[in-house]
Design a protein around this motif. Structure first.
Motif, mmCIF file in Angstrom:
data_model
loop_
_atom_site.group_PDB
_atom_site.id
_atom_site.type_symbol
_atom_site.label_atom_id
_atom_site.label_comp_id
_atom_site.label_asym_id
_atom_site.label_seq_id
_atom_site.Cartn_x
_atom_site.Cartn_y
_atom_site.Cartn_z
ATOM 1 N N ALA A 160 0.865 -1.293 0.057
ATOM 2 C CA ALA A 160 0.088 -0.116 0.043
ATOM 3 C C ALA A 160 0.936 1.122 -0.075
ATOM 4 C CB ALA A 160 -1.007 0.007 1.086
ATOM 5 N N THR A 161 0.525 2.199 -0.691
ATOM 6 C CA THR A 161 1.408 3.390 -0.856
ATOM 7 C C THR A 161 0.547 4.633 -1.446
ATOM 8 O OG1 THR A 161 3.534 4.523 -1.894
ATOM 9 C CG2 THR A 161 2.268 2.863 -3.426
ATOM 10 N N SER A 162 1.157 6.031 -1.326
ATOM 11 C CA SER A 162 0.393 7.013 -1.959
ATOM 12 C C SER A 162 1.186 7.301 -3.273
ATOM 13 C CB SER A 162 0.361 8.174 -0.930
ATOM 14 O OG SER A 162 -0.427 7.926 0.212
ATOM 15 N N GLY A 174 -3.010 9.973 1.594
ATOM 16 C CA GLY A 174 -2.669 10.049 2.834
ATOM 17 C C GLY A 174 -1.997 9.115 3.844
ATOM 18 N N ALA A 175 -2.069 9.222 4.896
ATOM 19 C CA ALA A 175 -1.174 8.091 6.029
ATOM 20 C C ALA A 175 -1.458 6.710 5.410
ATOM 21 C CB ALA A 175 -1.658 8.301 7.206
ATOM 22 N N VAL A 176 -0.560 5.815 5.151
ATOM 23 C CA VAL A 176 -0.627 4.592 5.136
ATOM 24 C C VAL A 176 -0.563 3.334 5.885
ATOM 25 C CG1 VAL A 176 -0.640 4.876 2.650
ATOM 26 C CG2 VAL A 176 1.402 4.263 3.980
ATOM 27 N N GLU A 177 0.069 3.835 7.215
ATOM 28 C CA GLU A 177 0.284 3.037 8.212
ATOM 29 C C GLU A 177 -0.717 1.858 8.795
ATOM 30 O OE1 GLU A 177 0.939 6.358 8.227
ATOM 31 O OE2 GLU A 177 2.816 6.788 8.801
ATOM 32 N N LEU A 234 -5.346 -3.088 8.962
ATOM 33 C CA LEU A 234 -6.576 -3.135 8.662
ATOM 34 C C LEU A 234 -6.770 -4.397 7.451
ATOM 35 C CD1 LEU A 234 -7.988 0.403 8.442
ATOM 36 C CD2 LEU A 234 -8.338 -1.058 10.237
ATOM 37 N N GLY A 235 -5.655 -4.828 7.072
ATOM 38 C CA GLY A 235 -5.539 -6.231 6.329
ATOM 39 C C GLY A 235 -5.599 -5.572 4.622
ATOM 40 N N VAL A 236 -5.376 -4.572 4.491
ATOM 41 C CA VAL A 236 -5.517 -4.068 3.216
ATOM 42 C C VAL A 236 -4.162 -4.462 2.316
ATOM 43 C CG1 VAL A 236 -5.391 -2.110 1.738
ATOM 44 C CG2 VAL A 236 -7.007 -1.978 3.553
ATOM 45 N N SER A 244 6.906 7.667 13.377
ATOM 46 C CA SER A 244 5.471 7.217 13.224
ATOM 47 C C SER A 244 5.408 5.898 12.806
ATOM 48 C CB SER A 244 4.800 8.130 11.995
ATOM 49 O OG SER A 244 5.840 8.076 10.700
ATOM 50 N N LEU A 245 6.444 5.240 11.995
ATOM 51 C CA LEU A 245 6.467 3.766 11.794
ATOM 52 C C LEU A 245 6.356 3.159 12.946
ATOM 53 C CD1 LEU A 245 8.712 3.563 8.619
ATOM 54 C CD2 LEU A 245 6.278 3.443 8.629
#
Length: 283
Positions: free
Chosen positions: A114-116, A139-142, A147-149, A162-163
């Motif tokens: 997942a990424t922007s 936006g934020a992808v953390e 959430l299993g995406v 933040s990580l």
């Protein structure tokens, strides 16, 4: 009239405006202004979303633009970088929960990322022969992993705080390093005089920010040692003083090393050591 795209907001906007002001260009007074004309410099500035600038420049409607290297690559637009500007630096990394993947890029095979910045990540994976799915999120992808995406995210990493707060760790080598850059359409005239003048002005700002002018006096017998400490960009200026056996020396030195150089010069007998800021230059 040269038509230039400038970031209208975000981390690129303020530093870009400051650099343009230092280079002698008029800048907007209110953030609501989307276009200004600087007739004295024969330039027209358009304030646009940083992510859109590469698209506008590639279309040929604008001559050049200031944006991030990451946004340029992510756009896939027919535009190219022509000058790095040294601000808004960032590093793109993969991150995941401990134990999900190893530290080898090949471990991403079969995973979802997942990424922007879908364009950057997809190109990086394809260039390295990795068969992974890329999910675009704004936006934020953390939280994508929680959430299993996705099993992995790819994002800008500065301190990594933040990580860590999200229970994630960086894996593998950096995807890319980004900073603010000047861009133009790929097939544009590389020697267009107005563009070259604009680039010289920005290069002058970069040098002025990086160097200071250093002046000092030293005895002739110590001159070679002194010049070795302050070689300048080409060669220092050396002038005889009224007192026989002494010379005055002037040279540009890196600002971050100026204090150490002053100490070293003093130790070999140099005196009257001064540094002054450089406000503009042409090299």
């Amino acid at each position: 009239m040269l038509r230039i795209a400038v970031p209208n907001k975000g981390s690129l906007s303020g530093p870009a405006a400051d650099m343009l002001h230092e280079a002698g260009y008029q800048q907007r007074r209110e953030t609501k202004e989307l276009r200004i004309v600087d007739p004295e410099n024969d330039v027209e500035f358009f304030y646009l979303r940083p992510r859109d600038i590469a698209i506008y420049v590639a279309s040929g409607q604008l001559d050049i633009g200031i944006t991030g290297r990451d946004l340029l690559i992510d756009s896939g637009a027919n535009a190219e970088e022509i000058l790095p500007l040294g601000f808004a630096r960032s590093t793109f990394r993969f991150a995941t929960k401990p134990g999900i993947v190893g530290n080898d890029l090949a471990d991403l095979n079969g995973k979802t990322v997942a990424t922007s910045y879908e364009g950057i990540v997809a190109k990086h994976l394809a260039d390295h022969g990795i068969d992974a799915s890329v999910v675009h999120l704004d936006g934020a992808v953390e939280t994508a992993i929680q959430l299993g995406v996705a099993q992995v995210i790819a994002d800008v990493v500065e301190t990594g705080t933040s990580l860590r707060n999200a229970g994630l760790e960086v894996v593998g080598d950096p995807i890319m390093k980004s900073e603010a850059v000047v861009i133009r359409r790929t097939d544009a005239d590389a020697e267009e005089p107005k563009v070259q003048q604009f680039l010289r002005r920005l290069q002058g700002v970069l040098v002025a920010r990086t160097y200071v002018m250093m002046d000092y006096d030293c005895r002739v017998e110590q001159l070679e040692k002194a010049v070795a400490l302050t070689p300048g960009l080409e060669s220092p200026t050396v002038s005889p003083l009224h007192n026989e056996g002494w010379v005055a020396v002037r040279a540009m030195v890196p600002a971050k090393e100026a204090q150490r150089i002053m100490d070293d010069l003093y130790d070999i007998g140099a005196r009257a050591i001064l540094t002054t800021a450089i406000h503009a230059c042409r090299l």
